[in-house]
Motif scaffolding. Sequence first.
Motif, PDB file in Angstrom:
ATOM      1  N   ARG A  97       0.840  -1.216   0.000  1.00 22.79           N
ATOM      2  CA  ARG A  97       0.000   0.000   0.000  1.00 22.79           C
ATOM      3  C   ARG A  97       0.866   1.255   0.000  1.00 22.79           C
ATOM      4  O   ARG A  97       0.500   2.264  -0.578  1.00 22.79           O
ATOM      5  CB  ARG A  97      -0.909   0.040   1.234  1.00 22.79           C
ATOM      6  N   ARG A  98       2.006   1.179   0.643  1.00 26.46           N
ATOM      7  CA  ARG A  98       2.896   2.342   0.690  1.00 26.46           C
ATOM      8  C   ARG A  98       3.358   2.709  -0.722  1.00 26.46           C
ATOM      9  O   ARG A  98       3.450   3.878  -1.066  1.00 26.46           O
ATOM     10  CB  ARG A  98       4.103   2.071   1.592  1.00 26.46           C
ATOM     11  N   GLY A  99       3.641   1.728  -1.538  1.00 18.93           N
ATOM     12  CA  GLY A  99       4.039   1.992  -2.917  1.00 18.93           C
ATOM     13  C   GLY A  99       2.957   2.747  -3.680  1.00 18.93           C
ATOM     14  O   GLY A  99       3.241   3.673  -4.437  1.00 18.93           O
ATOM     15  N   HIS A 100       1.716   2.357  -3.466  1.00 19.32           N
ATOM     16  CA  HIS A 100       0.596   3.049  -4.114  1.00 19.32           C
ATOM     17  C   HIS A 100       0.474   4.476  -3.588  1.00 19.32           C
ATOM     18  O   HIS A 100       0.208   5.402  -4.357  1.00 19.32           O
ATOM     19  CB  HIS A 100      -0.708   2.277  -3.898  1.00 19.32           C
ATOM     20  N   ALA A 101       0.666   4.652  -2.300  1.00 22.03           N
ATOM     21  CA  ALA A 101       0.594   5.996  -1.710  1.00 22.03           C
ATOM     22  C   ALA A 101       1.701   6.892  -2.267  1.00 22.03           C
ATOM     23  O   ALA A 101       1.468   8.072  -2.559  1.00 22.03           O
ATOM     24  CB  ALA A 101       0.689   5.911  -0.186  1.00 22.03           C
ATOM     25  N   LEU A 102       2.894   6.344  -2.447  1.00 27.42           N
ATOM     26  CA  LEU A 102       3.993   7.113  -3.025  1.00 27.42           C
ATOM     27  C   LEU A 102       3.670   7.519  -4.462  1.00 27.42           C
ATOM     28  O   LEU A 102       3.929   8.660  -4.868  1.00 27.42           O
ATOM     29  CB  LEU A 102       5.294   6.312  -2.980  1.00 27.42           C
ATOM     30  N   ALA A 103       3.088   6.607  -5.217  1.00 23.21           N
ATOM     31  CA  ALA A 103       2.717   6.904  -6.605  1.00 23.21           C
ATOM     32  C   ALA A 103       1.661   8.006  -6.648  1.00 23.21           C
ATOM     33  O   ALA A 103       1.733   8.903  -7.502  1.00 23.21           O
ATOM     34  CB  ALA A 103       2.212   5.639  -7.295  1.00 23.21           C
ATOM     35  N   ARG A 104       0.694   7.956  -5.742  1.00 19.86           N
ATOM     36  CA  ARG A 104      -0.339   9.008  -5.707  1.00 19.86           C
ATOM     37  C   ARG A 104       0.266  10.364  -5.384  1.00 19.86           C
ATOM     38  O   ARG A 104      -0.121  11.377  -5.959  1.00 19.86           O
ATOM     39  CB  ARG A 104      -1.434   8.646  -4.707  1.00 19.86           C
ATOM     40  N   LEU A 105       1.226  10.389  -4.463  1.00 20.45           N
ATOM     41  CA  LEU A 105       1.890  11.658  -4.135  1.00 20.45           C
ATOM     42  C   LEU A 105       2.628  12.211  -5.352  1.00 20.45           C
ATOM     43  O   LEU A 105       2.550  13.415  -5.633  1.00 20.45           O
ATOM     44  CB  LEU A 105       2.874  11.470  -2.976  1.00 20.45           C
ATOM     45  N   LYS A 106       3.323  11.341  -6.074  1.00 21.32           N
ATOM     46  CA  LYS A 106       4.021  11.782  -7.286  1.00 21.32           C
ATOM     47  C   LYS A 106       3.038  12.371  -8.285  1.00 21.32           C
ATOM     48  O   LYS A 106       3.331  13.374  -8.947  1.00 21.32           O
ATOM     49  CB  LYS A 106       4.788  10.628  -7.933  1.00 21.32           C
ATOM     50  N   GLU A 107       1.858  11.761  -8.405  1.00 24.54           N
ATOM     51  CA  GLU A 107       0.838  12.273  -9.314  1.00 24.54           C
ATOM     52  C   GLU A 107       0.360  13.662  -8.894  1.00 24.54           C
ATOM     53  O   GLU A 107       0.169  14.535  -9.740  1.00 24.54           O
ATOM     54  CB  GLU A 107      -0.350  11.312  -9.380  1.00 24.54           C
ATOM     55  N   VAL A 108       0.153  13.847  -7.605  1.00 25.34           N
ATOM     56  CA  VAL A 108      -0.273  15.161  -7.104  1.00 25.34           C
ATOM     57  C   VAL A 108       0.793  16.203  -7.416  1.00 25.34           C
ATOM     58  O   VAL A 108       0.488  17.284  -7.930  1.00 25.34           O
ATOM     59  CB  VAL A 108      -0.562  15.114  -5.583  1.00 25.34           C
ATOM     60  N   TYR A 109       2.030  15.887  -7.115  1.00 28.93           N
ATOM     61  CA  TYR A 109       3.115  16.832  -7.393  1.00 28.93           C
ATOM     62  C   TYR A 109       3.177  17.161  -8.882  1.00 28.93           C
ATOM     63  O   TYR A 109       3.275  18.326  -9.269  1.00 28.93           O
ATOM     64  CB  TYR A 109       4.462  16.267  -6.945  1.00 28.93           C
ATOM     65  N   PRO A 112       8.697  10.933  -2.408  1.00 28.83           N
ATOM     66  CA  PRO A 112       7.711  12.015  -2.317  1.00 28.83           C
ATOM     67  C   PRO A 112       7.047  12.151  -0.954  1.00 28.83           C
ATOM     68  O   PRO A 112       6.430  13.175  -0.668  1.00 28.83           O
ATOM     69  CB  PRO A 112       6.687  11.646  -3.390  1.00 28.83           C
ATOM     70  N   ASP A 113       7.176  11.140  -0.102  1.00 32.54           N
ATOM     71  CA  ASP A 113       6.552  11.228   1.225  1.00 32.54           C
ATOM     72  C   ASP A 113       7.499  11.758   2.298  1.00 32.54           C
ATOM     73  O   ASP A 113       7.104  11.889   3.457  1.00 32.54           O
ATOM     74  CB  ASP A 113       6.011   9.863   1.649  1.00 32.54           C
ATOM     75  N   HIS A 114       8.738  12.067   1.923  1.00 32.31           N
ATOM     76  CA  HIS A 114       9.684  12.603   2.900  1.00 32.31           C
ATOM     77  C   HIS A 114       9.177  13.967   3.349  1.00 32.31           C
ATOM     78  O   HIS A 114       8.773  14.794   2.527  1.00 32.31           O
ATOM     79  CB  HIS A 114      11.086  12.713   2.300  1.00 32.31           C
ATOM     80  N   LEU A 115       9.178  14.205   4.637  1.00 30.64           N
ATOM     81  CA  LEU A 115       8.620  15.443   5.176  1.00 30.64           C
ATOM     82  C   LEU A 115       9.256  16.680   4.553  1.00 30.64           C
ATOM     83  O   LEU A 115       8.562  17.657   4.271  1.00 30.64           O
ATOM     84  CB  LEU A 115       8.743  15.468   6.704  1.00 30.64           C
ATOM     85  N   CYS A 116      10.549  16.656   4.293  1.00 30.63           N
ATOM     86  CA  CYS A 116      11.202  17.820   3.673  1.00 30.63           C
ATOM     87  C   CYS A 116      10.622  18.104   2.286  1.00 30.63           C
ATOM     88  O   CYS A 116      10.408  19.268   1.928  1.00 30.63           O
ATOM     89  CB  CYS A 116      12.710  17.603   3.571  1.00 30.63           C
ATOM     90  N   VAL A 117      10.376  17.064   1.518  1.00 30.91           N
ATOM     91  CA  VAL A 117       9.809  17.221   0.176  1.00 30.91           C
ATOM     92  C   VAL A 117       8.403  17.808   0.269  1.00 30.91           C
ATOM     93  O   VAL A 117       8.055  18.749  -0.448  1.00 30.91           O
ATOM     94  CB  VAL A 117       9.802  15.877  -0.582  1.00 30.91           C
ATOM     95  N   LEU A 118       7.607  17.271   1.167  1.00 33.36           N
ATOM     96  CA  LEU A 118       6.242  17.754   1.335  1.00 33.36           C
ATOM     97  C   LEU A 118       6.216  19.210   1.796  1.00 33.36           C
ATOM     98  O   LEU A 118       5.420  20.021   1.308  1.00 33.36           O
ATOM     99  CB  LEU A 118       5.493  16.854   2.311  1.00 33.36           C
ATOM    100  N   LEU A 119       7.098  19.562   2.723  1.00 30.86           N
ATOM    101  CA  LEU A 119       7.160  20.952   3.194  1.00 30.86           C
ATOM    102  C   LEU A 119       7.624  21.900   2.094  1.00 30.86           C
ATOM    103  O   LEU A 119       7.138  23.029   1.989  1.00 30.86           O
ATOM    104  CB  LEU A 119       8.069  21.054   4.423  1.00 30.86           C
ATOM    105  N   GLU A 120       8.568  21.457   1.276  1.00 30.17           N
ATOM    106  CA  GLU A 120       9.007  22.267   0.125  1.00 30.17           C
ATOM    107  C   GLU A 120       7.831  22.512  -0.812  1.00 30.17           C
ATOM    108  O   GLU A 120       7.621  23.624  -1.287  1.00 30.17           O
ATOM    109  CB  GLU A 120      10.136  21.572  -0.640  1.00 30.17           C
ATOM    110  N   PHE A 121       7.092  21.455  -1.115  1.00 33.17           N
ATOM    111  CA  PHE A 121       5.935  21.582  -1.995  1.00 33.17           C
ATOM    112  C   PHE A 121       4.910  22.547  -1.405  1.00 33.17           C
ATOM    113  O   PHE A 121       4.384  23.416  -2.105  1.00 33.17           O
ATOM    114  CB  PHE A 121       5.306  20.212  -2.238  1.00 33.17           C
ATOM    115  N   ALA A 122       4.645  22.428  -0.111  1.00 28.75           N
ATOM    116  CA  ALA A 122       3.658  23.293   0.538  1.00 28.75           C
ATOM    117  C   ALA A 122       4.120  24.746   0.600  1.00 28.75           C
ATOM    118  O   ALA A 122       3.292  25.655   0.617  1.00 28.75           O
ATOM    119  CB  ALA A 122       3.363  22.774   1.945  1.00 28.75           C
TER     120      ALA A 122
END
Length: 176
Positions: free
Chosen positions: A91-103, A116-126
């Motif tokens: 399931r984690r692999g699917h979640a990572l793929a969904r995050l890549k799609e959002v980005y 894409p789920d690394h907190l630094c990456v998410l904070l950069e995106f936000a």
Amino acid sequence: MKRARDTAVVRRAAALLLDYPDRAMLERLPAVRAAVEELPRGPARDGLAAFCDHAAGADELELGAHYVETFDMRRRRALHLTFYTDGDTRRRGHALARLKEVYAAHGWRPGPHELPDHLCVLLEFASRGDAGQGEALLRRFQPGLELLRSALHRHGTPYAGVLDAVAATLPPPAAA
């Protein structure tokens, strides 16, 4: 308008401070500290400033060792947020793929060696990508952020203040 800018500064500073403390991070530290000093007084500024003080007073090897000890791959203190929602499963692999799609839908492309789920990456995106979608993702992962923040406080690390700053940019977590 000022609130949105301050939120972006907090999230960008947190992304930089939560990155591995190599020479490049330490060279950025004075600029991060200057940006933090311009924030309004409060928990976000206090948490970030405390970590900046800690990092400025330690040597690179000491910081690196502390980082590795603090952020392990176990669910207790992982910076990869899908570990809190999906564990180390398919399931984690699917979640990572969904995050890549959002980005990708917002023109954001993490570096080739970043998950894409690394907190630094998410904070950069936000902070520098799409603020609204970034906020939605942070809220989605807020239970994991709160678990991480709690674990960092129990561990007694200055990184807890950085997570306190991130939490200050979000609405209070749901009781569940």
